[in-house]
Write a protein that holds these residues in place. Structure first.
Motif, mmCIF file in Angstrom:
data_model
loop_
_atom_site.group_PDB
_atom_site.id
_atom_site.type_symbol
_atom_site.label_atom_id
_atom_site.label_comp_id
_atom_site.label_asym_id
_atom_site.label_seq_id
_atom_site.Cartn_x
_atom_site.Cartn_y
_atom_site.Cartn_z
ATOM 1 N N THR A 73 0.828 -1.208 0.000
ATOM 2 C CA THR A 73 0.000 0.000 0.000
ATOM 3 C C THR A 73 0.862 1.257 0.000
ATOM 4 N N TYR A 77 1.007 4.325 -2.669
ATOM 5 C CA TYR A 77 0.942 5.745 -2.306
ATOM 6 C C TYR A 77 2.111 6.499 -2.946
ATOM 7 N N ASP A 78 3.296 5.946 -2.791
ATOM 8 C CA ASP A 78 4.509 6.587 -3.298
ATOM 9 C C ASP A 78 4.426 6.812 -4.806
ATOM 10 N N ASN A 80 1.756 7.053 -6.750
ATOM 11 C CA ASN A 80 0.751 8.052 -7.112
ATOM 12 C C ASN A 80 1.164 9.460 -6.701
ATOM 13 N N LEU A 131 -7.567 4.085 -2.748
ATOM 14 C CA LEU A 131 -6.436 4.167 -1.835
ATOM 15 C C LEU A 131 -6.531 5.354 -0.873
ATOM 16 N N PHE A 132 -7.049 6.466 -1.384
ATOM 17 C CA PHE A 132 -6.998 7.713 -0.626
ATOM 18 C C PHE A 132 -8.348 8.095 -0.012
ATOM 19 N N ILE A 180 -3.275 7.514 3.966
ATOM 20 C CA ILE A 180 -3.244 8.866 3.416
ATOM 21 C C ILE A 180 -4.581 9.115 2.724
ATOM 22 N N ASN A 232 4.511 12.868 0.979
ATOM 23 C CA ASN A 232 5.299 11.763 0.423
ATOM 24 C C ASN A 232 6.527 11.474 1.282
ATOM 25 N N ASN A 235 5.385 9.450 4.062
ATOM 26 C CA ASN A 235 5.139 8.096 3.561
ATOM 27 C C ASN A 235 6.452 7.320 3.440
#
Length: 302
Positions: A73, A77-78, A80, A131-132, A180, A232, A235
């Motif tokens: 996950t 995130y990273d 995107n 995801l967000f 996130i 980020n 993250n």
């Protein structure tokens, strides 16, 4: 004929033969299974130790499974967030160029393309789940569908996510918050897109009002980009933390596996030696028993 051997002697020898056969059978079982015993009862006092170790081992394996899922996950995130950063950096460069020359061919499509990239990234999914979105996973978290939808839009109204951030236990007493939300990333980006949407559409050359709007949008975009990079960076720190916790759980798993092996696993080299010795003893016992059983007084009468 009356045998020399008495019944008690035969009984004692038969009992010894039975024990030798059982010992040989146990050794052969150990060789076949690689284990000292077929059940915990056979381990005696060590059973409590190995049961405790197995319980802790299962816990460490669970931590590793959770950490693997979280790591995936975080990587999504990273990816995107980096896509958003790249698109907005390129947009900033194009706006600066247009502002410097006063010419703006294709600028409208560039702005719309950047908005589409941000929207696609914030509405990205994993296994069909946004995801967000926080815990509100039924709908996409970023609501505006086109750049023009941001005209007059308040930033708070651009998102459907809630403020719930996912948390996972990845160690004894260690909970990691890693979620996130779209609003975490995009709240400070909406003003820039709104300014550009309200100043557009952009033609071949910029008007003075459009130049003023672009200057404002650039300041807003810098604020938004800074926010994206801060999110980020956080993250990335979580990725390092999860990697560290995964390594710790793996090391503990190796240690517990060794502890369990020391209790449960048979020494196959020693087992092979035991089998050879017990076979020799058993064969000798059979020979003695056969000779004893066949003896009688006739052997001693002349």
């Amino acid at each position: 004929m009356t045998r020399v051997a008495t019944i008690p002697m035969q009984t004692t020898l038969a009992s010894a033969l039975s024990r030798s056969q059982q010992s040989l059978a146990n050794s052969q079982m150990q060789l076949a299974t690689g284990k000292k015993a077929t059940d915990y009862a056979g381990l005696g006092l060590d059973a409590v130790r190995t049961l405790s170790a197995r319980s802790m081992l299962a816990q460490q394996q669970t931590y590793q499974t959770v950490a693997s899922t979280v790591s995936t996950t975080l990587s999504l995130y990273d990816a995107n967030l980096n896509q958003i950063d790249s698109s907005l950096t390129d947009l900033r460069s194009q706006l600066m160029s247009a502002l410097g020359t006063g010419d703006s061919p294709g600028l409208q499509s560039i702005v719309e393309g950047a908005f589409s990239d941000v929207r696609a990234s914030l509405n990205a999914t994993s296994a069909g789940v946004p995801l967000f979105a926080g815990s509100q996973t039924a709908d996409s978290p970023f609501l505006p569908e086109t750049l023009s939808d941001t005209v007059g839009l308040d930033a708070a109204d651009a998102f459907a996510n809630d403020d719930v951030h996912q948390t996972a236990r990845m160690g004894d007493g260690v909970d990691v918050e890693y979620g996130i939300t779209a609003s975490d990333v995009g709240t400070n980006l909406i003003p820039a897109f709104r300014t550009l949407a309200e100043a557009g559409p952009f033609g071949e050359t910029l008007t003075e009002d459009q130049k003023t709007a672009i200057r404002t949008a650039l300041d807003q975009l810098d604020t938004g980009l800074s926010g994206v990079r801060n999110v980020n960076a956080a993250n990335g720190r979580r990725q390092n933390q999860v990697e560290s916790l995964t390594s710790r759980a793996s090391a503990r798993e190796d240690l517990l596996t060794e502890v369990i092996g020391n209790v449960e696993d048979a020494d196959l080299g020693q087992v092979a030696i035991d089998i050879s010795q017990r076979q020799t003893v058993l064969e000798a016992s059979y020979s003695v028993f056969a000779q004893l059983s066949s003896m009688s007084l006739a052997n001693y009468l002349s």
